[in-house]
Design a protein around this motif. Structure first.
Motif, PDB file in Angstrom:
ATOM      1  N   SER A 127       0.811  -1.221   0.000  1.00 36.09           N
ATOM      2  CA  SER A 127       0.000   0.000   0.000  1.00 36.09           C
ATOM      3  C   SER A 127       0.845   1.272   0.000  1.00 36.09           C
ATOM      4  O   SER A 127       0.310   2.367  -0.186  1.00 36.09           O
ATOM      5  CB  SER A 127      -0.920   0.014   1.223  1.00 36.09           C
ATOM      6  OG  SER A 127      -0.151  -0.034   2.415  1.00 36.09           O
ATOM      7  N   ALA A 128       2.164   1.152   0.221  1.00 37.21           N
ATOM      8  CA  ALA A 128       3.009   2.345   0.325  1.00 37.21           C
ATOM      9  C   ALA A 128       3.293   2.978  -1.021  1.00 37.21           C
ATOM     10  O   ALA A 128       3.767   4.103  -1.091  1.00 37.21           O
ATOM     11  CB  ALA A 128       4.325   1.998   1.022  1.00 37.21           C
ATOM     12  N   GLY A 129       3.035   2.266  -2.112  1.00 40.51           N
ATOM     13  CA  GLY A 129       3.243   2.833  -3.440  1.00 40.51           C
ATOM     14  C   GLY A 129       4.635   2.566  -3.992  1.00 40.51           C
ATOM     15  O   GLY A 129       5.416   1.800  -3.435  1.00 40.51           O
ATOM     16  N   ARG A 130       4.941   3.257  -5.090  1.00 37.07           N
ATOM     17  CA  ARG A 130       6.222   3.036  -5.760  1.00 37.07           C
ATOM     18  C   ARG A 130       6.678   4.332  -6.403  1.00 37.07           C
ATOM     19  O   ARG A 130       5.925   5.302  -6.518  1.00 37.07           O
ATOM     20  CB  ARG A 130       6.080   1.939  -6.812  1.00 37.07           C
ATOM     21  CG  ARG A 130       5.067   2.251  -7.899  1.00 37.07           C
ATOM     22  CD  ARG A 130       4.934   1.094  -8.867  1.00 37.07           C
ATOM     23  NE  ARG A 130       3.951   1.386  -9.918  1.00 37.07           N
ATOM     24  CZ  ARG A 130       3.657   0.551 -10.900  1.00 37.07           C
ATOM     25  NH1 ARG A 130       4.255  -0.635 -10.973  1.00 37.07           N
ATOM     26  NH2 ARG A 130       2.776   0.882 -11.820  1.00 37.07           N
ATOM     27  N   LEU A 131       7.939   4.333  -6.844  1.00 37.59           N
ATOM     28  CA  LEU A 131       8.485   5.511  -7.506  1.00 37.59           C
ATOM     29  C   LEU A 131       7.594   5.933  -8.672  1.00 37.59           C
ATOM     30  O   LEU A 131       7.101   5.092  -9.426  1.00 37.59           O
ATOM     31  CB  LEU A 131       9.896   5.226  -8.017  1.00 37.59           C
ATOM     32  CG  LEU A 131      11.022   5.269  -6.997  1.00 37.59           C
ATOM     33  CD1 LEU A 131      12.340   4.881  -7.669  1.00 37.59           C
ATOM     34  CD2 LEU A 131      11.152   6.638  -6.366  1.00 37.59           C
ATOM     35  N   LYS A 274       1.608   6.641   6.538  1.00 40.85           N
ATOM     36  CA  LYS A 274       2.389   7.654   5.833  1.00 40.85           C
ATOM     37  C   LYS A 274       1.688   8.095   4.556  1.00 40.85           C
ATOM     38  O   LYS A 274       1.635   9.285   4.238  1.00 40.85           O
ATOM     39  CB  LYS A 274       3.780   7.108   5.495  1.00 40.85           C
ATOM     40  CG  LYS A 274       4.649   6.785   6.679  1.00 40.85           C
ATOM     41  CD  LYS A 274       5.998   6.252   6.202  1.00 40.85           C
ATOM     42  CE  LYS A 274       6.890   5.874   7.346  1.00 40.85           C
ATOM     43  NZ  LYS A 274       8.197   5.354   6.896  1.00 40.85           N
ATOM     44  N   ARG A 275       1.175   7.136   3.807  1.00 36.41           N
ATOM     45  CA  ARG A 275       0.534   7.466   2.529  1.00 36.41           C
ATOM     46  C   ARG A 275      -0.682   8.361   2.751  1.00 36.41           C
ATOM     47  O   ARG A 275      -0.920   9.315   2.000  1.00 36.41           O
ATOM     48  CB  ARG A 275       0.141   6.174   1.804  1.00 36.41           C
ATOM     49  CG  ARG A 275      -0.280   6.356   0.348  1.00 36.41           C
ATOM     50  CD  ARG A 275       0.901   6.687  -0.523  1.00 36.41           C
ATOM     51  NE  ARG A 275       0.504   6.988  -1.882  1.00 36.41           N
ATOM     52  CZ  ARG A 275       0.544   6.123  -2.896  1.00 36.41           C
ATOM     53  NH1 ARG A 275       0.977   4.890  -2.696  1.00 36.41           N
ATOM     54  NH2 ARG A 275       0.187   6.475  -4.109  1.00 36.41           N
ATOM     55  N   ALA A 276      -1.455   8.066   3.815  1.00 33.78           N
ATOM     56  CA  ALA A 276      -2.651   8.859   4.092  1.00 33.78           C
ATOM     57  C   ALA A 276      -2.283  10.280   4.504  1.00 33.78           C
ATOM     58  O   ALA A 276      -2.910  11.255   4.058  1.00 33.78           O
ATOM     59  CB  ALA A 276      -3.475   8.191   5.178  1.00 33.78           C
ATOM     60  N   LEU A 277      -1.257  10.429   5.359  1.00 35.80           N
ATOM     61  CA  LEU A 277      -0.849  11.769   5.763  1.00 35.80           C
ATOM     62  C   LEU A 277      -0.313  12.550   4.569  1.00 35.80           C
ATOM     63  O   LEU A 277      -0.634  13.724   4.384  1.00 35.80           O
ATOM     64  CB  LEU A 277       0.220  11.694   6.856  1.00 35.80           C
ATOM     65  CG  LEU A 277      -0.263  11.615   8.295  1.00 35.80           C
ATOM     66  CD1 LEU A 277       0.920  11.693   9.255  1.00 35.80           C
ATOM     67  CD2 LEU A 277      -1.262  12.705   8.630  1.00 35.80           C
ATOM     68  N   ALA A 278       0.521  11.909   3.762  1.00 35.37           N
ATOM     69  CA  ALA A 278       1.080  12.593   2.595  1.00 35.37           C
ATOM     70  C   ALA A 278      -0.034  13.059   1.662  1.00 35.37           C
ATOM     71  O   ALA A 278       0.020  14.172   1.115  1.00 35.37           O
ATOM     72  CB  ALA A 278       2.049  11.677   1.853  1.00 35.37           C
ATOM     73  N   ALA A 279      -1.050  12.235   1.490  1.00 39.03           N
ATOM     74  CA  ALA A 279      -2.157  12.596   0.607  1.00 39.03           C
ATOM     75  C   ALA A 279      -2.964  13.760   1.146  1.00 39.03           C
ATOM     76  O   ALA A 279      -3.720  14.390   0.408  1.00 39.03           O
ATOM     77  CB  ALA A 279      -3.068  11.386   0.397  1.00 39.03           C
ATOM     78  N   GLY A 280      -2.810  14.064   2.444  1.00 37.74           N
ATOM     79  CA  GLY A 280      -3.532  15.174   3.024  1.00 37.74           C
ATOM     80  C   GLY A 280      -2.777  16.491   3.007  1.00 37.74           C
ATOM     81  O   GLY A 280      -3.327  17.515   3.416  1.00 37.74           O
ATOM     82  N   LEU A 281      -1.531  16.497   2.539  1.00 37.25           N
ATOM     83  CA  LEU A 281      -0.759  17.738   2.470  1.00 37.25           C
ATOM     84  C   LEU A 281      -1.236  18.552   1.269  1.00 37.25           C
ATOM     85  O   LEU A 281      -1.047  18.152   0.125  1.00 37.25           O
ATOM     86  CB  LEU A 281       0.733  17.432   2.326  1.00 37.25           C
ATOM     87  CG  LEU A 281       1.467  16.997   3.593  1.00 37.25           C
ATOM     88  CD1 LEU A 281       2.879  16.528   3.264  1.00 37.25           C
ATOM     89  CD2 LEU A 281       1.515  18.139   4.604  1.00 37.25           C
TER      90      LEU A 281
END
Length: 335
Positions: A127-131, A274-281
Motif C-alpha cells: 500500500s506504500a506505493g512506488r516511484l 504515511k501514505r494517508a498523511l502525505a495525501a492530506g498535504l
C-alpha cells in the motif's frame, strides 16, 4: 583554533549566558564540541517527556549555532508560557492541521526521508506505493543534501567511501528518487547516491540533510485557508515503521476562523499511515526554518546526525490523541 573560531566561541559563551539569564535558574544548558560539531542543549529542567520543554542545536559552523541560541531561548520561553495554560486532551481531536516548520520537519523526515531509503523501499508494504506515484496534492519538493557541510548530519563521503550527492526524493508531489548504497545502487541507475551509513559490513541507506522547498503561502494565509483546526507546535519525538509513523507534540493550539486562540492542549500524538498523511498535504508555506539538531536518528542500532529544513505545511485532516495513549495506539497500529 583560528582567530575567527575563537571569536565565535567567545560570542557563543556570551549568548549562552544571556539565554540562561532569560530562562532563569531552572534552566539546564550544556554545550560541547564533538568531532568538529558544536552542540548546545537547552532545557527548562530535568528531562520529563511531554512536560519539560527542551531544544537543541548543532552545526559544524559555530556562527549558525550562535545565531540559533537566542531563537531557541525565545522558543523555550514561549513553550513555558503555553504549558502554563495547557490542558490535557480528554478525547481525540479531529480536523485540519497547520504544522509549524519544526513539526513539518519531523513529518518530512519520517514520511519521505525514511520511506525513500532504498532498503525500506524494498521492504515497503504494497500500500506504500512506488516511484513515480503522486504522494501529495501539494507541489512539494523534498531533497536530501548531505553536502550542506555546515549542518549536522552532513558529510562529503559516505561510510563506503562514495561521494555523496543531492537526491530529489519528491518532485512537486511526485515520488522521484531513492537513497542508495553500493548494494542497492541498481535502484539509482547503477551508481550509489552516497547515502550508505554505518559500520563496515553493516551499512544502510540513510537520510541526512532534508530540505523541503518553500511554497508561496505565508503562515497567516495558510491559517485563513484552514479556517478551523489545530496548530501543531513543538515536536518532542517521531518514529516510523514500514507504512506508519508517529509524531509527538508538546502542545497544539486551537485555530478558529484562521485565528490562533488561547486554547492549548497537549501533549499529543499523531499515529497514521504515511501514505494517508502525505495525501492530506495540500499547501506549503514560505517560511523555511533550519533545525540542525544534536538529536541523532537511530536505525538498526546505528545513529547519524540529522538536519531538517522545512516551512509550514497544511494538512487537510489529522487525528490528535493524548500522548499517554501512545502505548495503546502503537499496539493497535502494529508498530
Amino acid at each position: 583554533m583560528d582567530r575567527a573560531t575563537s571569536q565565535a566561541a567567545a560570542e557563543l559563551d556570551a549568548a549562552l549566558a544571556e539565554a540562561r539569564a532569560r530562562l532563569g535558574e531552572g534552566a539546564r544548558i550544556v554545550s560541547r564540541l564533538r568531532d568538529g560539531l558544536y552542540e548546545v542543549h537547552l532545557s527548562l529542567g530535568e528531562p520529563d517527556h511531554g512536560r519539560v520543554p527542551q531544544w537543541g542545536v548543532a552545526a559544524h559552523d559555530p556562527r549558525h549555532v550562535l545565531d540559533q541560541v537566542p531563537l531557541a531561548a525565545a522558543r523555550l520561553a514561549g513553550d513555558r508560557a503555553l504549558l502554563a495554560v495547557r490542558r490535557p486532551l480528554e478525547a481525540p481531536l479531529h480536523g485540519p492541521a497547520l504544522l509549524t516548520p519544526a513539526a513539518a520537519g519531523v513529518l518530512v523526515h519520517e514520511c519521505f526521508g525514511h520511506t525513500s531509503e532504498a532498503d525500506n523501499y524494498l521492504t515497503r508494504p504494497r500500500s506504500a506505493g512506488r516511484l513515480g506515484d503522486r504522494l501529495t496534492p501539494a507541489p512539494l519538493t523534498v531533497r536530501d543534501r548531505p553536502g550542506l557541510l555546515r549542518f549536522a548530519g552532513s558529510y562529503r563521503r559516505d561510510d563506503e567511501g562514495t561521494r555523496a550527492r543531492t537526491v530529489t526524493l519528491l518532485d512537486r508531489g511526485r515520488w522521484s528518487g531513492l537513497l542508495t548504497g553500493r548494494s542497492t545502487a541498481w535502484l539509482s541507475g547503477g551508481a550509489s547516491t552516497g547515502h550508505a551509513r554505518g559500520p563496515s559490513g553493516a551499512t544502510a541507506p540513510r537520510c541526512s540533510v532534508l530540505e523541503a522547498a518553500p511554497g508561496p503561502y505565508a503562515p497567516a494565509g495558510l491559517r485563513r485557508w484552514m479556517g478551523d483546526g489545530w496548530l501543531w507546535g513543538t515536536p518532542i519525538g517521531g518514529f516510523s515503521v514500514e507504512g506508519r509513523l508517529i509524531v509527538e507534540l508538546l502542545w497544539v493550539r486551537r485555530v478558529r476562523s484562521g485565528v490562533v486562540t488561547g486554547e492549548v492542549r497537549g501533549p499529543a500524538v499523531v499515529c497514521a499511515g504515511k501514505r494517508a498523511l502525505a495525501a492530506g498535504l495540500v499547501a506549503v508555506g514560505n517560511d523555511p526554518t533550519v533545525h540542525s539538531s544534536p538529536y541523532r536518528c537511530v536505525k538498526a542500532g546505528h545513529e547519524v546526525g540529522s538536519t531538517l529544513i522545512t516551512p509550514s505545511m497544511l494538512l487537510r485532516r489529522a487525528v490528535l490523541r493524548p500522548l499517554a495513549d501512545l502505548a495503546e495506539v502503537v499496539g493497535r497500529s502494529g508498530l
